[in-house]
Design a protein around this motif. Structure first.
Motif, PDB file in Angstrom:
ATOM      1  N   ALA A   9      13.245  45.762  20.162  1.00  0.00           N
ATOM      2  CA  ALA A   9      14.669  45.959  20.409  1.00  0.00           C
ATOM      3  C   ALA A   9      14.996  45.890  21.887  1.00  0.00           C
ATOM      4  O   ALA A   9      16.087  45.481  22.279  1.00  0.00           O
ATOM      5  CB  ALA A   9      15.114  47.304  19.831  1.00  0.00           C
ATOM      6  N   ASN A  10      14.045  46.324  22.714  1.00  0.00           N
ATOM      7  CA  ASN A  10      14.279  46.335  24.165  1.00  0.00           C
ATOM      8  C   ASN A  10      14.029  44.979  24.818  1.00  0.00           C
ATOM      9  O   ASN A  10      14.407  44.768  25.968  1.00  0.00           O
ATOM     10  CB  ASN A  10      13.379  47.383  24.838  1.00  0.00           C
ATOM     11  N   LYS A  11      13.404  44.062  24.100  1.00  0.00           N
ATOM     12  CA  LYS A  11      13.037  42.782  24.703  1.00  0.00           C
ATOM     13  C   LYS A  11      14.244  41.990  25.193  1.00  0.00           C
ATOM     14  O   LYS A  11      14.234  41.490  26.328  1.00  0.00           O
ATOM     15  CB  LYS A  11      12.218  41.948  23.710  1.00  0.00           C
ATOM     16  N   PRO A  12      15.342  41.831  24.381  1.00  0.00           N
ATOM     17  CA  PRO A  12      16.499  41.086  24.894  1.00  0.00           C
ATOM     18  C   PRO A  12      17.082  41.694  26.159  1.00  0.00           C
ATOM     19  O   PRO A  12      17.506  40.965  27.063  1.00  0.00           O
ATOM     20  CB  PRO A  12      17.501  41.156  23.728  1.00  0.00           C
ATOM     21  N   ARG A  13      17.095  43.037  26.252  1.00  0.00           N
ATOM     22  CA  ARG A  13      17.612  43.680  27.448  1.00  0.00           C
ATOM     23  C   ARG A  13      16.759  43.332  28.660  1.00  0.00           C
ATOM     24  O   ARG A  13      17.289  43.012  29.726  1.00  0.00           O
ATOM     25  CB  ARG A  13      17.653  45.196  27.255  1.00  0.00           C
ATOM     26  N   ARG A  14      15.437  43.381  28.491  1.00  0.00           N
ATOM     27  CA  ARG A  14      14.557  43.053  29.614  1.00  0.00           C
ATOM     28  C   ARG A  14      14.712  41.592  30.027  1.00  0.00           C
ATOM     29  O   ARG A  14      14.697  41.258  31.213  1.00  0.00           O
ATOM     30  CB  ARG A  14      13.099  43.354  29.238  1.00  0.00           C
ATOM     31  N   LEU A  15      14.859  40.710  29.029  1.00  0.00           N
ATOM     32  CA  LEU A  15      15.044  39.293  29.338  1.00  0.00           C
ATOM     33  C   LEU A  15      16.362  39.061  30.077  1.00  0.00           C
ATOM     34  O   LEU A  15      16.433  38.248  31.003  1.00  0.00           O
ATOM     35  CB  LEU A  15      15.009  38.470  28.048  1.00  0.00           C
ATOM     36  N   ALA A  16      17.405  39.780  29.670  1.00  0.00           N
ATOM     37  CA  ALA A  16      18.703  39.647  30.346  1.00  0.00           C
ATOM     38  C   ALA A  16      18.611  40.140  31.784  1.00  0.00           C
ATOM     39  O   ALA A  16      19.150  39.514  32.698  1.00  0.00           O
ATOM     40  CB  ALA A  16      19.777  40.426  29.584  1.00  0.00           C
ATOM     41  N   GLU A  17      17.939  41.272  31.987  1.00  0.00           N
ATOM     42  CA  GLU A  17      17.774  41.797  33.351  1.00  0.00           C
ATOM     43  C   GLU A  17      17.012  40.806  34.222  1.00  0.00           C
ATOM     44  O   GLU A  17      17.352  40.591  35.387  1.00  0.00           O
ATOM     45  CB  GLU A  17      17.045  43.141  33.296  1.00  0.00           C
ATOM     46  N   ALA A  18      15.973  40.196  33.647  1.00  0.00           N
ATOM     47  CA  ALA A  18      15.184  39.223  34.404  1.00  0.00           C
ATOM     48  C   ALA A  18      16.022  37.992  34.734  1.00  0.00           C
ATOM     49  O   ALA A  18      15.922  37.429  35.838  1.00  0.00           O
ATOM     50  CB  ALA A  18      13.945  38.822  33.610  1.00  0.00           C
ATOM     51  N   LEU A  19      16.873  37.571  33.793  1.00  0.00           N
ATOM     52  CA  LEU A  19      17.725  36.407  34.040  1.00  0.00           C
ATOM     53  C   LEU A  19      18.749  36.708  35.122  1.00  0.00           C
ATOM     54  O   LEU A  19      19.014  35.863  35.994  1.00  0.00           O
ATOM     55  CB  LEU A  19      18.427  36.000  32.738  1.00  0.00           C
ATOM     56  N   VAL A  20      19.334  37.907  35.104  1.00  0.00           N
ATOM     57  CA  VAL A  20      20.263  38.310  36.161  1.00  0.00           C
ATOM     58  C   VAL A  20      19.581  38.242  37.520  1.00  0.00           C
ATOM     59  O   VAL A  20      20.144  37.719  38.494  1.00  0.00           O
ATOM     60  CB  VAL A  20      20.798  39.735  35.910  1.00  0.00           C
ATOM     61  N   GLU A  21      18.361  38.752  37.587  1.00  0.00           N
ATOM     62  CA  GLU A  21      17.659  38.773  38.869  1.00  0.00           C
ATOM     63  C   GLU A  21      17.324  37.363  39.341  1.00  0.00           C
ATOM     64  O   GLU A  21      17.380  37.072  40.554  1.00  0.00           O
ATOM     65  CB  GLU A  21      16.382  39.610  38.768  1.00  0.00           C
ATOM     66  N   THR A  40      26.558  25.631  31.650  1.00  0.00           N
ATOM     67  CA  THR A  40      27.045  26.159  30.374  1.00  0.00           C
ATOM     68  C   THR A  40      25.993  27.063  29.749  1.00  0.00           C
ATOM     69  O   THR A  40      24.803  27.035  30.125  1.00  0.00           O
ATOM     70  CB  THR A  40      27.362  25.020  29.402  1.00  0.00           C
ATOM     71  N   GLU A  41      26.432  27.870  28.781  1.00  0.00           N
ATOM     72  CA  GLU A  41      25.491  28.747  28.074  1.00  0.00           C
ATOM     73  C   GLU A  41      24.344  27.936  27.470  1.00  0.00           C
ATOM     74  O   GLU A  41      23.175  28.340  27.545  1.00  0.00           O
ATOM     75  CB  GLU A  41      26.209  29.531  26.978  1.00  0.00           C
ATOM     76  N   ALA A  42      24.684  26.797  26.853  1.00  0.00           N
ATOM     77  CA  ALA A  42      23.659  25.973  26.207  1.00  0.00           C
ATOM     78  C   ALA A  42      22.635  25.464  27.225  1.00  0.00           C
ATOM     79  O   ALA A  42      21.423  25.447  26.955  1.00  0.00           O
ATOM     80  CB  ALA A  42      24.314  24.801  25.479  1.00  0.00           C
ATOM     81  N   THR A  43      23.120  25.069  28.399  1.00  0.00           N
ATOM     82  CA  THR A  43      22.208  24.576  29.437  1.00  0.00           C
ATOM     83  C   THR A  43      21.307  25.689  29.945  1.00  0.00           C
ATOM     84  O   THR A  43      20.099  25.489  30.140  1.00  0.00           O
ATOM     85  CB  THR A  43      23.008  23.972  30.605  1.00  0.00           C
ATOM     86  N   ILE A  44      21.881  26.875  30.164  1.00  0.00           N
ATOM     87  CA  ILE A  44      21.065  28.012  30.613  1.00  0.00           C
ATOM     88  C   ILE A  44      20.014  28.355  29.563  1.00  0.00           C
ATOM     89  O   ILE A  44      18.846  28.626  29.889  1.00  0.00           O
ATOM     90  CB  ILE A  44      21.949  29.232  30.914  1.00  0.00           C
ATOM     91  N   MET A  45      20.411  28.339  28.284  1.00  0.00           N
ATOM     92  CA  MET A  45      19.466  28.632  27.208  1.00  0.00           C
ATOM     93  C   MET A  45      18.283  27.665  27.254  1.00  0.00           C
ATOM     94  O   MET A  45      17.124  28.077  27.145  1.00  0.00           O
ATOM     95  CB  MET A  45      20.172  28.521  25.849  1.00  0.00           C
ATOM     96  N   GLN A  46      18.588  26.393  27.438  1.00  0.00           N
ATOM     97  CA  GLN A  46      17.542  25.382  27.456  1.00  0.00           C
ATOM     98  C   GLN A  46      16.672  25.494  28.710  1.00  0.00           C
ATOM     99  O   GLN A  46      15.439  25.453  28.627  1.00  0.00           O
ATOM    100  CB  GLN A  46      18.162  23.985  27.382  1.00  0.00           C
ATOM    101  N   ASP A  47      17.322  25.660  29.867  1.00  0.00           N
ATOM    102  CA  ASP A  47      16.573  25.702  31.130  1.00  0.00           C
ATOM    103  C   ASP A  47      15.716  26.960  31.249  1.00  0.00           C
ATOM    104  O   ASP A  47      14.611  26.917  31.814  1.00  0.00           O
ATOM    105  CB  ASP A  47      17.533  25.635  32.313  1.00  0.00           C
ATOM    106  N   GLU A  48      16.233  28.099  30.748  1.00  0.00           N
ATOM    107  CA  GLU A  48      15.541  29.371  30.941  1.00  0.00           C
ATOM    108  C   GLU A  48      14.696  29.774  29.737  1.00  0.00           C
ATOM    109  O   GLU A  48      13.926  30.735  29.810  1.00  0.00           O
ATOM    110  CB  GLU A  48      16.555  30.476  31.234  1.00  0.00           C
ATOM    111  N   SER A  51      17.582  33.114  24.432  1.00  0.00           N
ATOM    112  CA  SER A  51      18.580  33.000  23.374  1.00  0.00           C
ATOM    113  C   SER A  51      19.991  33.110  23.934  1.00  0.00           C
ATOM    114  O   SER A  51      20.207  33.536  25.075  1.00  0.00           O
ATOM    115  CB  SER A  51      18.359  34.091  22.329  1.00  0.00           C
ATOM    116  N   ARG A  52      20.963  32.756  23.091  1.00  0.00           N
ATOM    117  CA  ARG A  52      22.365  32.882  23.483  1.00  0.00           C
ATOM    118  C   ARG A  52      22.724  34.343  23.754  1.00  0.00           C
ATOM    119  O   ARG A  52      23.501  34.650  24.664  1.00  0.00           O
ATOM    120  CB  ARG A  52      23.271  32.320  22.390  1.00  0.00           C
TER     121      ARG A  52
END
Length: 247
Positions: A9-21, A40-48, A51-52
């Motif tokens: 459950a905590n994994k998406p939060r950690r991934l979001a924090e890492a993406l922000v950084e 775009t969201e789709a490009t960020i999803m692909q590059d990084e 998930s959406r």
């Protein structure tokens, strides 16, 4: 019995924090500059490779921190540079509504007094700068480029007019993270609601300037207090509307 679902459950939060950084570091390095449009969201999803849900969480965190602004139908744009790593008001720390509301309370403790000092101390030149910032704000994003940035400039010029260099320094350091307008804007569904919202805020800014220009210290403090208190109320209401439409 241990909750085996907690790490997942905590994994998406950690991934979001890492993406922000990662985005914050690109801003610090100059790869992303103020005014640049994010992919775009789709490009960020692909590059990084995320998930959406992770992308939207990361963008929401950056919006709450005042680093980016989403213009519906246009895209997401860089507003401000992130604070140095480790600073308590970095983008990854302003995550929840309570964080943004705490920032508004912090502003109440500073800017009410700043408005009073500006009414008492502002030089004619400083007052002209406040008025110019007000006009840029009232002209709207078509002229100013970013309503959030114009809003911040108005409050910064009041701090400058106060003559207190500590107030000026802290306002500059916090930048557009002080302005919760990005998060509030995203909760307005209809253009009529948004127009009413902007008209109300513009009237409050005008009242602040009028009190400062008339050298009425108590009225300037009262106008700033009313504006920031109303901002707290609007933010709570906007968040409730957004939660309702997301159900």
């Amino acid at each position: 019995m241990p909750d085996l679902s907690a790490p997942a459950a905590n994994k998406p939060r950690r991934l979001a924090e890492a993406l922000v950084e990662r985005f914050a570091q690109r801003m610090r390095d100059g790869a992303l500059k103020r005014g640049d449009k994010l992919p775009t969201e789709a490009t960020i999803m692909q590059d990084e490779g995320v998930s959406r849900t992770v992308v939207r969480d990361a963008l929401s965190r950056m919006q709450a921190a005042g680093l980016v602004e989403t213009r519906h139908g246009v895209g997401t744009f860089i507003l401000d540079m992130p604070a140095p790593e480790g600073f308590a008001l970095g983008p990854a720390t302003i995550v929840q509504l309570s964080d943004v509301l705490d920032l508004l309370e912090f502003r109440l403790s500073l800017e009410v007094q700043a408005a009073g000092m500006a009414a008492e101390r502002a030089t004619p030149e400083a007052l002209a700068e406040v008025e110019q910032a007000l006009h840029a704000l009232l002209e709207g994003p078509e002229k100013s480029g970013s309503t959030t940035y114009a809003d911040f400039q108005f409050h910064l010029q009041i701090a400058k007019a106060s003559g207190n260099h500590y107030l000026i320094d802290i306002m500059k350091h916090l930048g557009t993270k002080l302005i919760p307008r990005t998060r509030m804007n995203s909760a307005y569904i209809g253009q009529s609601n948004r127009s009413t919202y902007l008209a109300g805020i513009n009237a409050e800014h005008q009242q602040i300037f009028d009190a400062i220009a008339s050298r009425h210290v108590d009225a300037a403090r009262a106008a700033m207090f009313l504006h920031l208190s109303n901002s707290r109320t609007r933010l709570r209401e906007a968040q409730q509307r957004q939660a309702f439409y997301n159900e």
